[in-house]
Design a protein around this motif. Structure first.
Motif, PDB file in Angstrom:
ATOM      1  N   PRO A 221      -7.229  -1.022  -3.285  1.00  0.00           N
ATOM      2  CA  PRO A 221      -6.538  -1.309  -2.025  1.00  0.00           C
ATOM      3  C   PRO A 221      -5.932  -2.698  -2.034  1.00  0.00           C
ATOM      4  O   PRO A 221      -6.523  -3.647  -2.527  1.00  0.00           O
ATOM      5  CB  PRO A 221      -7.658  -1.199  -0.973  1.00  0.00           C
ATOM      6  CG  PRO A 221      -8.700  -0.357  -1.621  1.00  0.00           C
ATOM      7  CD  PRO A 221      -8.640  -0.669  -3.086  1.00  0.00           C
ATOM      8  N   VAL A 222      -4.702  -2.808  -1.510  1.00  0.00           N
ATOM      9  CA  VAL A 222      -4.034  -4.098  -1.438  1.00  0.00           C
ATOM     10  C   VAL A 222      -4.476  -4.775  -0.145  1.00  0.00           C
ATOM     11  O   VAL A 222      -3.847  -4.662   0.896  1.00  0.00           O
ATOM     12  CB  VAL A 222      -2.503  -3.917  -1.472  1.00  0.00           C
ATOM     13  CG1 VAL A 222      -1.816  -5.275  -1.505  1.00  0.00           C
ATOM     14  CG2 VAL A 222      -2.098  -3.088  -2.676  1.00  0.00           C
ATOM     15  N   ARG A 223      -5.555  -5.484  -0.205  1.00  0.00           N
ATOM     16  CA  ARG A 223      -6.084  -6.137   0.970  1.00  0.00           C
ATOM     17  C   ARG A 223      -6.979  -7.283   0.507  1.00  0.00           C
ATOM     18  O   ARG A 223      -6.758  -7.850  -0.552  1.00  0.00           O
ATOM     19  CB  ARG A 223      -6.875  -5.151   1.840  1.00  0.00           C
ATOM     20  CG  ARG A 223      -8.026  -4.442   1.139  1.00  0.00           C
ATOM     21  CD  ARG A 223      -8.822  -3.599   2.151  1.00  0.00           C
ATOM     22  NE  ARG A 223      -9.944  -2.934   1.527  1.00  0.00           N
ATOM     23  CZ  ARG A 223     -10.074  -1.635   1.407  1.00  0.00           C
ATOM     24  NH1 ARG A 223      -9.113  -0.845   1.852  1.00  0.00           N
ATOM     25  NH2 ARG A 223     -11.132  -1.100   0.844  1.00  0.00           N
TER      26      ARG A 223
ATOM     27  N   ARG B 286       0.827  -1.208   0.000  1.00  0.00           N
ATOM     28  CA  ARG B 286       0.000   0.000   0.000  1.00  0.00           C
ATOM     29  C   ARG B 286       0.859   1.255   0.000  1.00  0.00           C
ATOM     30  O   ARG B 286       0.481   2.284  -0.562  1.00  0.00           O
ATOM     31  CB  ARG B 286      -0.937   0.001   1.217  1.00  0.00           C
ATOM     32  CG  ARG B 286      -2.142  -0.918   1.061  1.00  0.00           C
ATOM     33  CD  ARG B 286      -3.189  -0.603   2.102  1.00  0.00           C
ATOM     34  NE  ARG B 286      -2.721  -0.883   3.452  1.00  0.00           N
ATOM     35  CZ  ARG B 286      -2.859  -2.056   4.056  1.00  0.00           C
ATOM     36  NH1 ARG B 286      -3.441  -3.066   3.432  1.00  0.00           N
ATOM     37  NH2 ARG B 286      -2.428  -2.230   5.288  1.00  0.00           N
ATOM     38  N   ARG B 287       2.014   1.159   0.608  1.00  0.00           N
ATOM     39  CA  ARG B 287       2.908   2.321   0.663  1.00  0.00           C
ATOM     40  C   ARG B 287       3.416   2.693  -0.729  1.00  0.00           C
ATOM     41  O   ARG B 287       3.626   3.874  -1.035  1.00  0.00           O
ATOM     42  CB  ARG B 287       4.086   2.009   1.584  1.00  0.00           C
ATOM     43  CG  ARG B 287       5.061   3.165   1.778  1.00  0.00           C
ATOM     44  CD  ARG B 287       6.198   2.736   2.693  1.00  0.00           C
ATOM     45  NE  ARG B 287       7.129   3.816   2.915  1.00  0.00           N
ATOM     46  CZ  ARG B 287       7.036   4.724   3.875  1.00  0.00           C
ATOM     47  NH1 ARG B 287       6.004   4.688   4.697  1.00  0.00           N
ATOM     48  NH2 ARG B 287       7.936   5.666   4.014  1.00  0.00           N
TER      49      ARG B 287
ATOM     50  N   ALA C  31      -2.050  -4.371  -8.053  1.00  0.00           N
ATOM     51  CA  ALA C  31      -2.944  -3.305  -7.607  1.00  0.00           C
ATOM     52  C   ALA C  31      -3.012  -2.142  -8.579  1.00  0.00           C
ATOM     53  O   ALA C  31      -4.080  -1.584  -8.815  1.00  0.00           O
ATOM     54  CB  ALA C  31      -2.511  -2.800  -6.229  1.00  0.00           C
TER      55      ALA C  31
END
Length: 213
Positions: A36-38, A25-26, A85
């Protein structure tokens, strides 16, 4: 490698998988407006990372360069998550992977008094980078310069393992990517002009090449 050590390496991989989403995410920043990377990665990430680490330990457990492969795998997992992403392979991550590979393999070659492995790594990087430059220059190619740089970095560990590992890693990357594209087209999940990330396939090909090399 003893069973206890293999389990320890796999558990280490699981821990690496836990920190991949916040790191990704950074780096997954605008203007690509990333998803979102989730979600699925949070659930599957530790398992994927544990499998990658455990399989590398099994295949390369007697290789003094194993720590280098594991360090590269950690950076590679973050790169894969970012590319999935937002279709980006951030330069700082690719540079970090390259420096890790070059410094680690050079140190291993010095300690083992085996300069041929370092020369093989440099040759592998040159071959992988040149091949992907040619692919990027083909008419209609969608290969990005980030993919070219990542291929050159991955040529370092594959090259040190020998020609078979290098060819296997490079070929399998594009076989996997092509199969994915065809599958998504057949399922009508993408169109012919849809941009898809190549980074994860390059990394998966390198991983498989390291296992069989």
């Amino acid at each position: 490698m003893p069973t206890a050590a293999l389990v320890g390496v796999a558990l280490l991989g699981g821990l690496v998988g836990l920190v991949v989403p916040p790191l990704a995410r950074r780096f997954a920043t605008p203007p690509a407006r990333p998803r979102p990377v989730r979600g699925a990665w949070v659930l599957l990430g530790p398992t994927v990372a544990a499998v990658v680490y455990g399989s590398l330990a099994v295949a390369r457990g007697d290789d003094p360069a194993l720590p280098v492969f594991l360090a590269l795998a950690a950076v590679g997992l973050v790169l894969a998550a970012v590319d999935l992403a937002c279709l980006r392979l951030p330069n700082p991550l690719v540079l970090a992977a390259g420096l890790l590979a070059l410094a680690g393999l050079a140190g291993e070659a010095v300690l083992a008094d085996d300069p041929d492995r370092l020369l093989g790594a440099l040759a592998g990087s040159a071959v992988a980078g040149a091949a992907h430059v040619l692919l990027a220059l083909l008419p209609g190619s969608r290969l990005g310069f980030g993919d070219v740089k990542l291929a050159a970095v991955l040529g370092l560990p594959l090259g040190c393992l020998g020609r078979d590992a290098l060819l296997t890693g490079l070929i399998l990357a594009h076989v996997l990517h092509g199969a994915l594209v065809l599958g998504l087209l057949a399922a009508r999940r993408v169109r012919r002009d849809t941009l898809l990330p190549l980074g994860p396939a390059l990394l998966a090909g390198a991983w498989l090449g390291a296992l069989v090399g």
